[in-house]
Structures are given as structure tokens and as C-alpha cells.
Design a protein around this motif. Structure first.
Motif, PDB file in Angstrom:
ATOM      1  N   GLU A  99     -10.036   4.903  -0.018  1.00 27.83           N
ATOM      2  CA  GLU A  99     -10.759   5.603   1.049  1.00 27.83           C
ATOM      3  C   GLU A  99     -10.046   6.893   1.441  1.00 27.83           C
ATOM      4  OE1 GLU A  99     -12.905   2.033   3.538  1.00 27.83           O
ATOM      5  OE2 GLU A  99     -10.738   2.258   3.695  1.00 27.83           O
ATOM      6  N   LEU A 100      -8.695   6.814   1.523  1.00 31.40           N
ATOM      7  CA  LEU A 100      -7.931   8.010   1.861  1.00 31.40           C
ATOM      8  C   LEU A 100      -8.131   9.109   0.816  1.00 31.40           C
ATOM      9  CD1 LEU A 100      -4.594   6.380   3.061  1.00 31.40           C
ATOM     10  CD2 LEU A 100      -6.194   7.674   4.466  1.00 31.40           C
ATOM     11  N   ALA A 101      -8.123   8.718  -0.460  1.00 33.86           N
ATOM     12  CA  ALA A 101      -8.313   9.694  -1.526  1.00 33.86           C
ATOM     13  C   ALA A 101      -9.682  10.352  -1.429  1.00 33.86           C
ATOM     14  CB  ALA A 101      -8.134   9.015  -2.880  1.00 33.86           C
ATOM     15  N   ARG A 102     -10.692   9.577  -1.064  1.00 36.58           N
ATOM     16  CA  ARG A 102     -12.036  10.140  -0.930  1.00 36.58           C
ATOM     17  C   ARG A 102     -12.108  11.109   0.247  1.00 36.58           C
ATOM     18  NH1 ARG A 102     -15.868   8.851   2.393  1.00 36.58           N
ATOM     19  NH2 ARG A 102     -14.821   6.906   2.995  1.00 36.58           N
ATOM     20  N   VAL A 103     -11.470  10.744   1.372  1.00 43.64           N
ATOM     21  CA  VAL A 103     -11.540  11.582   2.569  1.00 43.64           C
ATOM     22  C   VAL A 103     -10.845  12.920   2.345  1.00 43.64           C
ATOM     23  CG1 VAL A 103     -10.784  11.795   4.968  1.00 43.64           C
ATOM     24  CG2 VAL A 103     -11.809   9.658   4.165  1.00 43.64           C
ATOM     25  N   ARG A 113       0.654  -0.586   3.926  1.00 46.60           N
ATOM     26  CA  ARG A 113       0.211  -1.960   3.766  1.00 46.60           C
ATOM     27  C   ARG A 113      -0.237  -2.136   2.326  1.00 46.60           C
ATOM     28  NH1 ARG A 113       2.546  -2.069   7.645  1.00 46.60           N
ATOM     29  NH2 ARG A 113       2.052  -2.892   9.710  1.00 46.60           N
ATOM     30  N   HIS A 114      -0.509  -3.377   1.938  1.00 48.06           N
ATOM     31  CA  HIS A 114      -0.914  -3.647   0.557  1.00 48.06           C
ATOM     32  C   HIS A 114      -2.218  -2.901   0.261  1.00 48.06           C
ATOM     33  CE1 HIS A 114      -0.953  -5.948  -3.174  1.00 48.06           C
ATOM     34  NE2 HIS A 114      -2.251  -6.079  -3.009  1.00 48.06           N
ATOM     35  N   GLY A 115      -2.120  -1.853  -0.575  1.00 46.84           N
ATOM     36  CA  GLY A 115      -3.300  -1.104  -0.969  1.00 46.84           C
ATOM     37  C   GLY A 115      -3.787  -0.086   0.034  1.00 46.84           C
ATOM     38  N   GLY A 116      -2.996   0.195   1.080  1.00 44.46           N
ATOM     39  CA  GLY A 116      -3.462   1.154   2.063  1.00 44.46           C
ATOM     40  C   GLY A 116      -2.405   1.522   3.079  1.00 44.46           C
ATOM     41  N   ALA A 117      -2.833   1.994   4.261  1.00 47.89           N
ATOM     42  CA  ALA A 117      -1.920   2.432   5.308  1.00 47.89           C
ATOM     43  C   ALA A 117      -2.591   2.277   6.658  1.00 47.89           C
ATOM     44  CB  ALA A 117      -1.512   3.887   5.082  1.00 47.89           C
ATOM     45  N   VAL A 118      -1.758   2.100   7.714  1.00 45.96           N
ATOM     46  CA  VAL A 118      -2.247   1.991   9.087  1.00 45.96           C
ATOM     47  C   VAL A 118      -1.331   2.821   9.974  1.00 45.96           C
ATOM     48  CG1 VAL A 118      -3.215  -0.315   8.760  1.00 45.96           C
ATOM     49  CG2 VAL A 118      -0.858  -0.081   9.559  1.00 45.96           C
ATOM     50  N   LEU A 119      -1.738   3.012  11.219  1.00 50.46           N
ATOM     51  CA  LEU A 119      -0.882   3.705  12.176  1.00 50.46           C
ATOM     52  C   LEU A 119       0.381   2.885  12.410  1.00 50.46           C
ATOM     53  CD1 LEU A 119      -3.514   4.933  14.770  1.00 50.46           C
ATOM     54  CD2 LEU A 119      -2.398   6.241  12.964  1.00 50.46           C
ATOM     55  N   PRO A 120       1.500   3.526  12.726  1.00 54.74           N
ATOM     56  CA  PRO A 120       2.776   2.809  12.835  1.00 54.74           C
ATOM     57  C   PRO A 120       2.827   1.891  14.033  1.00 54.74           C
ATOM     58  CG  PRO A 120       3.026   5.075  13.565  1.00 54.74           C
ATOM     59  CD  PRO A 120       1.640   4.960  12.990  1.00 54.74           C
ATOM     60  N   GLY A 121       3.752   0.926  13.957  1.00 54.96           N
ATOM     61  CA  GLY A 121       4.035   0.056  15.094  1.00 54.96           C
ATOM     62  C   GLY A 121       3.588  -1.357  14.901  1.00 54.96           C
TER      63      GLY A 121
END
Length: 290
Positions: A5-9, A33-41
Motif C-alpha cells: 500500500e505504501l508503494a502504491r501511495v 511490522r511484518h509486511g508493513g509499518a505503523v506509527l511509533p509507540g
């Protein structure tokens, strides 16, 4: 948010996104995260069962295969709610004379046709997002119970706070499960290592053993967290898709944390910020306090 999704955006390749995600994580601007990313914390809302059931499936399978080796014939155990513990339950159906106490409908369902296993359900109120029984009814049904060990999973695991979860009701029942057990075995794949969430369920000094998978070579945070847990006396069992079935002992290793990287894509950072806050048997490595 997934790498795809990030690559598409940001209209670039997944290889570029993966590189920039690592750089942003080194700067503390997001968590991988596994296969992606989230905001920290990590203090985010808990994902539901449909989302969790598709995350780190190979790792959960390997962990369940290894964790089943720590269950003996004729003993009584408690098994908490979660997709990893559900995988474990599927492997316990062939253990004769086993008694499993659980607050998870998924665990009970996995053992429903196991003629040699007795399943005891707690009371409580059904929490639909993870098919678990929670509340005072569940906690009271565990009072006075004593079993050999508890098998639990959660949303995050750190050496500082131990196992944690994003939901207060689930955390309260997990604490009651821990109180009923002589030993506590935590099942957590490498994506949960170093992640801290809102409610502590099992302090580090109460965890007897962690069953996890081999972190990727580039995942320095998971490697560092494993070492810190081992230094506090937690026995670490590492499952891998390949390896010596006999279970070689592997020495603990320290890895240097990577320094910050420059040139991370600003568009990638913006894409993550727009995402709503959301939350067989392998090689065994016993890493003990040195």
C-alpha cells in the motif's frame, strides 16, 4: 499499513519502500511490522481476529510446533486467547490425558473433537473481536485453580515490561491465567519483540520461557530484545522452518543497533501518518542468564 500500500501511495517500488521504512524506523519516526509499518509507540487499538489470522502465519506455525514439545501427557495447562495459541491448540489434540483450561472459543473449537483431551471453559462475557471470554465471570472461574503451566500470547513483548496487550479486559483475564500456573510460557513471533502496548499482562520476571521465531538478520531491535530477555533469566526457544530437529543450543549474540540513515522519502512518512492508528519443529536456542 502494508509495504504494498505504501508503494502504491508514494508511487515507487516495494524495495525502495522497504529501505526507506528501515531508515524512518532508525530515526524513531515509525515502527516496522511484518509486511508493513505503523506509527511509533505501539499504543494502538487492537486488531481483530480476521486481521491477525493473516499476519506472520508461517512464524506462528513454527512457534506452535515447537511449543507443543513443552506439553506432557496427563498434565493440566491453561491456554490464553490468540491466533498463535489457537495454532498450538491444534497440535495438542494428540496429547493423551491432557486437560486444557481456556477462555478462548478458538482454542476450545480446535480441541472439540480431541477425544483424549478434556477442555474446561471459563465463564465470562464474549469479546467478539478475538472470540475470548472476559470480565469478572472469567476471572472468578479461575480462582482456586492450579495447573503446571500457562501458554499465553499478546500484542507486544519487551524486557522492560514483559508481555502486554491493547485491551484492558483481556489483560485482566490473562493475569488470572498466570496466577493459576506454576510456569508461564509466552508465544510471540519476532514482530512483537520490542513492541510495548497499554496493559501489562505478564511481568518479565514471571515469564519462564519465550517461544519465538528466528528474527531476520536485519531486525536488530528483535535481536537486542531477545538478548535483554535472556539477561533477565527468560529461557528463549527459537523455532525455525529449517534446522536441527534435535535442538542445538546456540549461544546468545549481541548485535549493534544501526545508526540513523539519511534520505528517507518524505512521501512515505506522510503516507504512514495518514494511516489510522491500528493496532516441522525448529531449532531450539536456550539463552540463559550469563
Amino acid at each position: 499499513m502494508s509495504l504494498r500500500e505504501l508503494a502504491r501511495v508514494v508511487q515507487t517500488s516495494e524495495v525502495t519502500v522497504r529501505r526507506d521504512v528501515r531508515a524512518l524506523e532508525a530515526e524513531g519516526l515509525l515502527d516496522r511490522r511484518h509486511g508493513g509499518a505503523v506509527l511509533p509507540g505501539g499504543f494502538t487499538r487492537e486488531s481483530g481476529f480476521p486481521q491477525k489470522s493473516h499476519l506472520a502465519t508461517a512464524e506462528k506455525t513454527a512457534i506452535a510446533d515447537l511449543a507443543a514439545n513443552f506439553v506432557e501427557e496427563g498434565e493440566a495447562i491453561v491456554v490464553g486467547a490468540g491466533t498463535t495459541t489457537q495454532e498450538l491448540a491444534r497440535r495438542l489434540a494428540r496429547v493423551p490425558g491432557l486437560t486444557v483450561v481456556t477462555n478462548s472459543l478458538l482454542v476450545a473449537q480446535a480441541l472439540a473433537h480431541a477425544n483424549r483431551v478434556e477442555v474446561v471453559m471459563t465463564g465470562g462475557t464474549l469479546r467478539g473481536s478475538n472470540y475470548a471470554l472476559v470480565g469478572s465471570g472469567a476471572e472468578q472461574s479461575l480462582q482456586g485453580l492450579r495447573v503446571s503451566r500457562a501458554f499465553l500470547s499478546g500484542s507486544g513483548l519487551t524486557a522492560e515490561r514483559g508481555l502486554s496487550t491493547s485491551n484492558m479486559l483481556s489483560a485482566s483475564v490473562d493475569r488470572a491465567l498466570v496466577q493459576a500456573a506454576a510456569e508461564v510460557v509466552v508465544l510471540a513471533d519476532h514482530t512483537k519483540l520490542g513492541t510495548d502496548t497499554m496493559f501489562q499482562t505478564v511481568p518479565t520476571d514471571v515469564i519462564t520461557r519465550l517461544v519465538t521465531d528466528e528474527p531476520p538478520a536485519h531486525d536488530d531491535r528483535a535481536q537486542t530484545e531477545l538478548q535483554a530477555l535472556a539477561d533477565q533469566g527468560v529461557q528463549i526457544a527459537v523455532a525455525g522452518a529449517s534446522g536441527n530437529p534435535g535442538g542445538d543450543e546456540v549461544p546468545a549474540r549481541r548485535r549493534a543497533l544501526p545508526g540513523p540513515r539519511q534520505g528517507a522519502a518524505a512521501g512515505l512518512r506522510a503516507a504512514v501518518m495518514q494511516e489510522p492508528a491500528a493496532a516441522g519443529r525448529g531449532r531450539v536456542a536456550d539463552l540463559r542468564r550469563r
